[in-house]
Design a protein around this motif. Structure first.
Motif, PDB file in Angstrom:
ATOM      1  N   CYS A   1      11.706 -15.752 -36.922  1.00 58.00           N
ATOM      2  CA  CYS A   1      10.264 -15.682 -37.193  1.00 58.00           C
ATOM      3  C   CYS A   1       9.807 -14.241 -37.386  1.00 58.00           C
ATOM      4  CB  CYS A   1       9.476 -16.339 -36.059  1.00 58.00           C
ATOM      5  SG  CYS A   1       9.746 -18.109 -35.909  1.00 58.00           S
ATOM      6  N   MET A   2      10.312 -13.338 -36.563  1.00 56.45           N
ATOM      7  CA  MET A   2       9.940 -11.932 -36.698  1.00 56.45           C
ATOM      8  C   MET A   2      10.468 -11.347 -38.005  1.00 56.45           C
ATOM      9  SD  MET A   2      10.200 -10.491 -32.810  1.00 56.45           S
ATOM     10  CE  MET A   2       9.425  -8.921 -33.122  1.00 56.45           C
ATOM     11  N   LEU A   3      11.627 -11.791 -38.454  1.00 53.94           N
ATOM     12  CA  LEU A   3      12.172 -11.359 -39.739  1.00 53.94           C
ATOM     13  C   LEU A   3      11.264 -11.818 -40.880  1.00 53.94           C
ATOM     14  CD1 LEU A   3      14.471 -10.091 -41.412  1.00 53.94           C
ATOM     15  CD2 LEU A   3      15.643 -12.290 -41.283  1.00 53.94           C
ATOM     16  N   ILE A   4      10.807 -13.046 -40.826  1.00 54.29           N
ATOM     17  CA  ILE A   4       9.873 -13.558 -41.839  1.00 54.29           C
ATOM     18  C   ILE A   4       8.586 -12.742 -41.821  1.00 54.29           C
ATOM     19  CG2 ILE A   4       8.417 -15.539 -42.459  1.00 54.29           C
ATOM     20  CD1 ILE A   4      10.751 -17.322 -41.385  1.00 54.29           C
ATOM     21  N   TYR A   5       8.073 -12.486 -40.637  1.00 53.06           N
ATOM     22  CA  TYR A   5       6.840 -11.695 -40.531  1.00 53.06           C
ATOM     23  C   TYR A   5       7.045 -10.257 -41.003  1.00 53.06           C
ATOM     24  CZ  TYR A   5       4.064 -15.215 -38.095  1.00 53.06           C
ATOM     25  OH  TYR A   5       3.343 -16.337 -37.770  1.00 53.06           O
ATOM     26  N   PHE A   6       8.230  -9.701 -40.753  1.00 51.53           N
ATOM     27  CA  PHE A   6       8.510  -8.356 -41.228  1.00 51.53           C
ATOM     28  C   PHE A   6       8.384  -8.302 -42.747  1.00 51.53           C
ATOM     29  CE2 PHE A   6      11.733  -5.744 -43.345  1.00 51.53           C
ATOM     30  CZ  PHE A   6      11.275  -4.484 -43.022  1.00 51.53           C
ATOM     31  N   ILE A   7       8.976  -9.263 -43.428  1.00 50.72           N
ATOM     32  CA  ILE A   7       8.910  -9.299 -44.892  1.00 50.72           C
ATOM     33  C   ILE A   7       7.447  -9.398 -45.348  1.00 50.72           C
ATOM     34  CG2 ILE A   7       9.524 -10.661 -46.932  1.00 50.72           C
ATOM     35  CD1 ILE A   7      12.143 -11.408 -45.350  1.00 50.72           C
ATOM     36  N   CYS A   8       6.680 -10.255 -44.702  1.00 47.20           N
ATOM     37  CA  CYS A   8       5.257 -10.400 -45.055  1.00 47.20           C
ATOM     38  C   CYS A   8       4.482  -9.114 -44.779  1.00 47.20           C
ATOM     39  CB  CYS A   8       4.637 -11.556 -44.276  1.00 47.20           C
ATOM     40  SG  CYS A   8       5.275 -13.182 -44.706  1.00 47.20           S
ATOM     41  N   ASN A   9       4.720  -8.495 -43.630  1.00 48.29           N
ATOM     42  CA  ASN A   9       4.006  -7.260 -43.275  1.00 48.29           C
ATOM     43  C   ASN A   9       4.363  -6.117 -44.224  1.00 48.29           C
ATOM     44  OD1 ASN A   9       2.778  -8.563 -41.143  1.00 48.29           O
ATOM     45  ND2 ASN A   9       4.139  -7.701 -39.596  1.00 48.29           N
ATOM     46  N   GLU A  10       5.654  -5.994 -44.535  1.00 48.36           N
ATOM     47  CA  GLU A  10       6.069  -4.938 -45.465  1.00 48.36           C
ATOM     48  C   GLU A  10       5.452  -5.176 -46.850  1.00 48.36           C
ATOM     49  OE1 GLU A  10       8.043  -1.960 -45.198  1.00 48.36           O
ATOM     50  OE2 GLU A  10       7.566  -2.351 -43.103  1.00 48.36           O
ATOM     51  N   TRP A  11       5.413  -6.420 -47.284  1.00 47.97           N
ATOM     52  CA  TRP A  11       4.788  -6.758 -48.565  1.00 47.97           C
ATOM     53  C   TRP A  11       3.327  -6.309 -48.573  1.00 47.97           C
ATOM     54  CZ3 TRP A  11       6.146  -8.256 -53.296  1.00 47.97           C
ATOM     55  CH2 TRP A  11       5.147  -8.758 -54.138  1.00 47.97           C
ATOM     56  N   ASP A  12       2.612  -6.603 -47.495  1.00 44.17           N
ATOM     57  CA  ASP A  12       1.200  -6.202 -47.392  1.00 44.17           C
ATOM     58  C   ASP A  12       1.058  -4.686 -47.432  1.00 44.17           C
ATOM     59  OD1 ASP A  12       0.524  -8.865 -47.233  1.00 44.17           O
ATOM     60  OD2 ASP A  12       0.220  -8.847 -45.054  1.00 44.17           O
TER      61      ASP A  12
END
Length: 166
Positions: free
Chosen positions: A139-150
């Motif tokens: 889950c944190m890996l998925i959120y990392f990708i989303c946060n970096e995208w933002d």
């Protein structure tokens, strides 16, 4: 990316609410059996303990995704503009190293080692309980990708704004 974030948010919210609800019911049951019937329930105590582990792991990942976790921002506050975004990206990357190294990889191998060990109270493998650690890492890996995208989108917006001002 916002759809991925929303789906992940909804899944973690639903799982966390479900776990908390089960824990609440079981704690009430445990109190009643202990003080009314004078016969404490050991299995409900174990389920609540393991539920708390799962709840803590999933809520930790959820808070990371919302970027509402505790942070010491005294260093970050010294930066402005692109430099601030770059520091935020580095911070996200450092958290990713922890999530992948400790939670995902370490948690996976830890859960694997525990698969042969049975719980003393419940008829389940201890590995099932420990699988919450790598699940939170995913889950944190998925959120990392989303946060970096933002953050990349914010950086692009800053560059476009600079071009318009010129």
């Amino acid at each position: 990316m916002s759809k991925v974030r929303k789906v992940t948010d909804k899944i973690l919210e639903a799982v966390s609410i479900f776990i908390l609800g089960i824990m609440t019911v079981l704690v009430v049951y445990q109190v009643v059996t202990r003080y009314v019937f004078n016969s404490p329930s050991s299995w409900s105590e174990a389920v609540v303990t393991y539920g708390f582990i799962w709840l803590a792991m999933f809520c930790g990942a959820y808070v990371f995704g919302k970027r509402d976790h505790m942070a010491m921002t005294f260093i970050l506050d010294k930066f402005k503009g692109k430099a601030k975004v770059a520091v935020e990206m580095i911070n996200e990357f450092l958290i990713l190293l922890f999530a992948v190294g400790v939670l995902l990889v370490g948690g996976y191998f830890g859960a694997l080692k525990q698969m042969t060990q049975a719980d003393s109270i419940l008829p389940i493998s201890m590995g099932v309980i420990y699988i919450a650690i790598p699940a939170a890492g995913i889950c944190m890996l998925i959120y990392f990708i989303c946060n970096e995208w933002d953050l990349v989108q914010r950086l692009k917006g800053m560059k476009e704004k600079e071009k318009e001002e010129e």
